[in-house]
Design an enzyme around this catalytic site. Structure first.
Site, PDB file in Angstrom:
ATOM      1  N   SER A 134      47.669  41.871  42.622  1.00  0.00           N
ATOM      2  CA  SER A 134      48.809  41.899  41.713  1.00  0.00           C
ATOM      3  C   SER A 134      48.437  41.253  40.380  1.00  0.00           C
ATOM      4  CB  SER A 134      50.019  41.238  42.392  1.00  0.00           C
ATOM      5  OG  SER A 134      51.216  41.540  41.717  1.00  0.00           O
ATOM      6  N   HIS A 170      51.247  47.704  42.782  1.00  0.00           N
ATOM      7  CA  HIS A 170      52.441  47.986  43.601  1.00  0.00           C
ATOM      8  C   HIS A 170      53.060  49.333  43.200  1.00  0.00           C
ATOM      9  CE1 HIS A 170      51.837  43.898  44.785  1.00  0.00           C
ATOM     10  NE2 HIS A 170      52.219  43.413  43.611  1.00  0.00           N
TER      11      HIS A 170
END
Length: 243
Positions: A134, A170
């Site tokens: 991330s 994501h």
């Protein structure tokens, strides 16, 4: 022994729930170790938790995960002060540096306070595998989109730039991610952008995309770019299943 090439594994995964511990390292973290070519010693992995404020409870969970995996895990904490005297020397002694998720905008700001951009570049050039999830993925690129500023995603464009692309993480699990990446590529805020579904990572040797890998079947990686006519296109890359 360092990796043969400057190597980055940029991911949207790497953790799973454990059996006897709350967390374990999933296949992507183990693949980062494989890319480092570790032999003759327990893999030396440094976890960098800047993006979530160096939470000690999370560090403890990662210590347990490292014990299960057989890793020699250390932490680089920058709050309230660096926990090692020689940050560069510590990073250079690692096989893998894994950067955890959180706020990529805050992560980059704190790294700049400690002048870590050139330190990470030298570690990368020396063959220390740079990896993370991330925010710990976006940081290696020119930029990406982030919720660092609030629930509506915004661009971040001051990444370390080791990889001269944008990055989307994501991509399949947060509904704003795909349209925001497409908009930012379309208006020129981001250049050609590499994206990962949850559980997927992209391997780079130098700045060259080598392959996509996944710890979850059916997931994908993507290249988003603007063509000569100004249209945004998306190409799927089928990842190799790890494990």
């Amino acid at each position: 022994m360092p990796a043969d090439h400057p190597t980055i594994l940029a991911t949207s995964g790497g953790y799973r729930f454990g059996t006897r511990t709350r967390m374990e390292f999933n296949h992507l973290v183990h693949h980062a170790v494989e890319l480092a070519g570790v032999s003759g010693h327990a893999p030396r992995v440094c976890l960098v938790g800047t993006a979530s404020g160096d939470q000690r409870w999370f560090a403890a969970e990662m210590d347990e995960a490292a014990r299960v995996a057989g890793f020699d895990l250390t932490h680089l904490h920058l709050f309230p002060m660096p926990n090692v005297e020689d940050i560069e020397g510590h990073l250079m002694a690692q096989d893998v540096v894994w950067v955890n998720g959180g706020s990529v905008a805050n992560l980059l700001a704190v790294w700049d306070v400690h002048d870590l951009r050139p330190v990470f570049r030298r570690a990368w050039e020396a063959g220390v595998v740079l990896s993370g999830v991330s925010a710990g993925s976006i940081c290696w690129y020119d930029g990406g989109c982030t919720d660092s500023y609030g629930p509506d995603l915004r661009a971040v464009t001051n990444g370390l730039g080791l990889l001269p692309y944008g990055n989307g993480v994501h991509y399949d699990s947060e509904e704003q991610r795909r349209p925001t990446v497409h908009r930012l590529v379309g208006d020129g805020t981001l250049a050609l952008t590499h994206c990962t579904d949850d559980g997927v990572g992209i391997v780079y040797h130098g700045t060259d995309l080598v392959e996509a890998v996944t710890e979850q079947p059916g997931k994908g990686a993507y290249v988003v770019q603007r063509d000569a006519d100004g249209n945004v296109t998306e190409e799927r890359i089928e990842p190799r299943l790890l494990g």
